[in-house]
Design a protein around this motif. Structure first.
Motif, mmCIF file in Angstrom:
data_model
loop_
_atom_site.group_PDB
_atom_site.id
_atom_site.type_symbol
_atom_site.label_atom_id
_atom_site.label_comp_id
_atom_site.label_asym_id
_atom_site.label_seq_id
_atom_site.Cartn_x
_atom_site.Cartn_y
_atom_site.Cartn_z
ATOM 1 N N HIS A 64 -16.575 -39.251 1.346
ATOM 2 C CA HIS A 64 -17.136 -39.678 0.069
ATOM 3 C C HIS A 64 -16.990 -38.621 -1.026
ATOM 4 O O HIS A 64 -17.276 -38.909 -2.185
ATOM 5 N N VAL A 65 -16.569 -37.427 -0.663
ATOM 6 C CA VAL A 65 -16.479 -36.347 -1.658
ATOM 7 C C VAL A 65 -15.132 -35.635 -1.663
ATOM 8 O O VAL A 65 -14.928 -34.703 -2.441
ATOM 9 N N ALA A 66 -14.195 -36.075 -0.831
ATOM 10 C CA ALA A 66 -12.920 -35.356 -0.711
ATOM 11 C C ALA A 66 -12.146 -35.297 -2.026
ATOM 12 O O ALA A 66 -11.341 -34.384 -2.235
ATOM 13 N N GLY A 67 -12.381 -36.253 -2.914
ATOM 14 C CA GLY A 67 -11.660 -36.268 -4.186
ATOM 15 C C GLY A 67 -12.406 -35.642 -5.339
ATOM 16 O O GLY A 67 -11.909 -35.642 -6.476
ATOM 17 N N VAL A 68 -13.583 -35.097 -5.076
ATOM 18 C CA VAL A 68 -14.399 -34.556 -6.173
ATOM 19 C C VAL A 68 -13.671 -33.435 -6.901
ATOM 20 O O VAL A 68 -13.659 -33.387 -8.143
ATOM 21 N N ALA A 69 -13.063 -32.517 -6.164
ATOM 22 C CA ALA A 69 -12.399 -31.374 -6.804
ATOM 23 C C ALA A 69 -11.306 -31.835 -7.760
ATOM 24 O O ALA A 69 -11.207 -31.348 -8.899
ATOM 25 N N ALA A 70 -10.476 -32.787 -7.328
ATOM 26 C CA ALA A 70 -9.379 -33.268 -8.177
ATOM 27 C C ALA A 70 -9.905 -34.043 -9.377
ATOM 28 O O ALA A 70 -9.376 -33.910 -10.496
ATOM 29 N N VAL A 71 -10.930 -34.861 -9.175
ATOM 30 C CA VAL A 71 -11.492 -35.619 -10.293
ATOM 31 C C VAL A 71 -12.134 -34.685 -11.310
ATOM 32 O O VAL A 71 -11.955 -34.841 -12.523
ATOM 33 N N LYS A 72 -12.851 -33.683 -10.818
ATOM 34 C CA LYS A 72 -13.481 -32.714 -11.711
ATOM 35 C C LYS A 72 -12.430 -31.948 -12.501
ATOM 36 O O LYS A 72 -12.577 -31.738 -13.716
ATOM 37 N N ALA A 73 -11.356 -31.541 -11.827
ATOM 38 C CA ALA A 73 -10.303 -30.787 -12.511
ATOM 39 C C ALA A 73 -9.623 -31.620 -13.584
ATOM 40 O O ALA A 73 -9.259 -31.117 -14.651
ATOM 41 N N ALA A 74 -9.473 -32.926 -13.331
ATOM 42 C CA ALA A 74 -8.766 -33.791 -14.272
ATOM 43 C C ALA A 74 -9.630 -34.245 -15.436
ATOM 44 O O ALA A 74 -9.119 -34.507 -16.530
ATOM 45 N N THR A 75 -10.947 -34.352 -15.222
ATOM 46 C CA THR A 75 -11.809 -34.949 -16.233
ATOM 47 C C THR A 75 -12.881 -34.014 -16.776
ATOM 48 O O THR A 75 -13.365 -34.213 -17.899
ATOM 49 N N GLY A 76 -13.305 -33.040 -15.987
ATOM 50 C CA GLY A 76 -14.374 -32.141 -16.404
ATOM 51 C C GLY A 76 -15.755 -32.751 -16.414
ATOM 52 O O GLY A 76 -16.707 -32.130 -16.910
ATOM 53 N N VAL A 77 -15.928 -33.943 -15.835
ATOM 54 C CA VAL A 77 -17.223 -34.625 -15.895
ATOM 55 C C VAL A 77 -18.216 -33.968 -14.936
ATOM 56 O O VAL A 77 -17.834 -33.354 -13.939
ATOM 57 N N PRO A 78 -19.520 -34.082 -15.202
ATOM 58 C CA PRO A 78 -20.530 -33.504 -14.305
ATOM 59 C C PRO A 78 -20.609 -34.246 -12.980
ATOM 60 O O PRO A 78 -20.429 -35.466 -12.918
ATOM 61 N N VAL A 79 -20.905 -33.490 -11.932
ATOM 62 C CA VAL A 79 -21.050 -34.029 -10.581
ATOM 63 C C VAL A 79 -22.527 -33.990 -10.209
ATOM 64 O O VAL A 79 -23.171 -32.939 -10.302
ATOM 65 N N MET A 80 -23.056 -35.140 -9.758
ATOM 66 C CA MET A 80 -24.475 -35.269 -9.461
ATOM 67 C C MET A 80 -24.668 -35.528 -7.969
ATOM 68 O O MET A 80 -24.048 -36.423 -7.396
ATOM 69 N N LEU A 81 -25.589 -34.742 -7.348
ATOM 70 C CA LEU A 81 -25.825 -34.812 -5.907
ATOM 71 C C LEU A 81 -27.297 -34.545 -5.627
ATOM 72 O O LEU A 81 -27.928 -33.716 -6.294
ATOM 73 N N HIS A 82 -27.847 -35.212 -4.604
ATOM 74 C CA HIS A 82 -29.213 -34.889 -4.182
ATOM 75 C C HIS A 82 -29.201 -33.527 -3.488
ATOM 76 O O HIS A 82 -28.356 -33.272 -2.627
ATOM 77 N N PRO A 83 -30.136 -32.639 -3.819
ATOM 78 C CA PRO A 83 -30.094 -31.278 -3.279
ATOM 79 C C PRO A 83 -30.232 -31.200 -1.758
ATOM 80 O O PRO A 83 -29.794 -30.224 -1.144
ATOM 81 N N ALA A 84 -30.836 -32.203 -1.123
ATOM 82 C CA ALA A 84 -30.982 -32.162 0.328
ATOM 83 C C ALA A 84 -29.647 -32.290 1.056
ATOM 84 O O ALA A 84 -29.567 -32.021 2.254
ATOM 85 N N ASP A 85 -28.603 -32.693 0.337
ATOM 86 C CA ASP A 85 -27.258 -32.768 0.935
ATOM 87 C C ASP A 85 -26.382 -31.590 0.542
ATOM 88 O O ASP A 85 -25.180 -31.578 0.835
ATOM 89 N N ARG A 86 -26.969 -30.589 -0.102
ATOM 90 C CA ARG A 86 -26.158 -29.462 -0.579
ATOM 91 C C ARG A 86 -25.481 -28.705 0.574
ATOM 92 O O ARG A 86 -24.329 -28.258 0.451
ATOM 93 N N SER A 87 -26.169 -28.547 1.702
ATOM 94 C CA SER A 87 -25.567 -27.834 2.822
ATOM 95 C C SER A 87 -24.314 -28.554 3.319
ATOM 96 O O SER A 87 -23.282 -27.922 3.587
ATOM 97 N N LEU A 88 -24.375 -29.876 3.447
ATOM 98 C CA LEU A 88 -23.194 -30.647 3.835
ATOM 99 C C LEU A 88 -22.086 -30.485 2.799
ATOM 100 O O LEU A 88 -20.907 -30.307 3.143
ATOM 101 N N TYR A 89 -22.451 -30.547 1.541
ATOM 102 C CA TYR A 89 -21.485 -30.457 0.444
ATOM 103 C C TYR A 89 -20.770 -29.112 0.449
ATOM 104 O O TYR A 89 -19.553 -29.035 0.218
ATOM 105 N N ASP A 90 -21.509 -28.054 0.720
ATOM 106 C CA ASP A 90 -20.925 -26.712 0.711
ATOM 107 C C ASP A 90 -20.026 -26.460 1.919
ATOM 108 O O ASP A 90 -19.346 -25.426 1.966
#
Length: 249
Positions: A64-90
């Motif tokens: 569900h997040v594998a494309g976040v880096a490319a989308v962020k690089a292309a658009t610069g839009v903010p990324v929103m996540l619940h903090p309880a999933d931050r460990s998984l995200y990192d």
């Protein structure tokens, strides 16, 4: 208020559903759960003439997040996540390694999601509903008769809980106490597979089925204690006085 335009883009090795939700008037759009095929999402935004404004994440599993880096690089839009999933995200690259995939580390989130928070895309409004169980910080986005439910509830199935952070009891509680209190007509847009409705899953889902008059309110369908209550006990969701029992309480 007009319903938003919603594009469903099934992608990647896990057949994940990325959703693009757009205000039909302003053409502003958010990307919900950009999975592996970022160029597919970006091409659809371009072809529709939409202006991306944010990435909303239901949870932080790699599909569900594998494309976040490319989308962020292309658009610069903010990324929103619940903090309880931050460990998984990192630890997305490590998640990828578990499946033999090389996944780019996503950029740090730009903002936290919280239960009850209101989000907007153009004039369209959505509410954040914390629905843990599949992951600790899993959320569902509610608005306009839609529930973008990630990997909590599927057509005829429920999210897995055998991955790090999974909790079977919490998952069932999220479905029965939170999603099943929504109107039966609510369309569920899941992270995998076809769309369904809350009403259909209440009646037919073998994992979390509810039976009106047995363990569900006869009026709203929300879960109640699986036995006659007596006439002085209202449904905790809608207040309907349950018409079972001998009224002796």
């Amino acid at each position: 208020m007009p319903a938003p335009d919603v594009a469903t883009l099934t992608n990647g090795a896990f057949a994940e559903n990325c959703y693009i939700v757009a205000d039909a008037v302003t053409k502003q759009a958010v990307i919900v759960d950009p999975g592996e095929e970022a160029q597919l999402f970006l091409a659809r935004i371009h072809s529709e003439g939409w202006t991306p404004t944010a990435v909303w994440l239901t949870h932080a599993h790699l599909d569900h997040v594998a494309g976040v880096a490319a989308v962020k690089a292309a658009t610069g839009v903010p990324v929103m996540l619940h903090p309880a999933d931050r460990s998984l995200y990192d630890h997305v690259p490590e998640q990828g390694a578990m499946f033999g995939l090389d996944v780019e580390a996503p950029p740090r989130p730009d903002g936290d999601l919280a239960d009850g928070q209101e989000l907007s895309v153009g004039a369209c409004r959505f509410e954040v509903l914390h629905t843990p169980g599949h992951t600790p910080g899993h959320v569902t986005f509610l608005g306009h008769g839609l529930a973008l439910a990630g990997d909590v509830l599927f057509k005829g199935s429920i999210g897995r809980t055998d991955l790090p952070g999974g909790d079977s009891a919490a998952l069932v509680n999220s479905i029965r106490k939170r999603l099943y209190t929504l109107p039966d007509t609510t369309t569920v847009l899941p992270g995998h597979g076809p769309a369904t409705t809350i009403g259909e899953e209440k009646r037919t889902n073998p994992f979390v089925r509810l039976t009106p008059g047995v363990d569900a309110c006869l009026k709203c369908g929300a879960e109640v204690r699986p036995k006659p209550w007596g006439c002085k006990n209202p449904c905790p969701n809608c207040g309907f006085v349950y018409p079972l029992g001998d009224c002796s309480d």
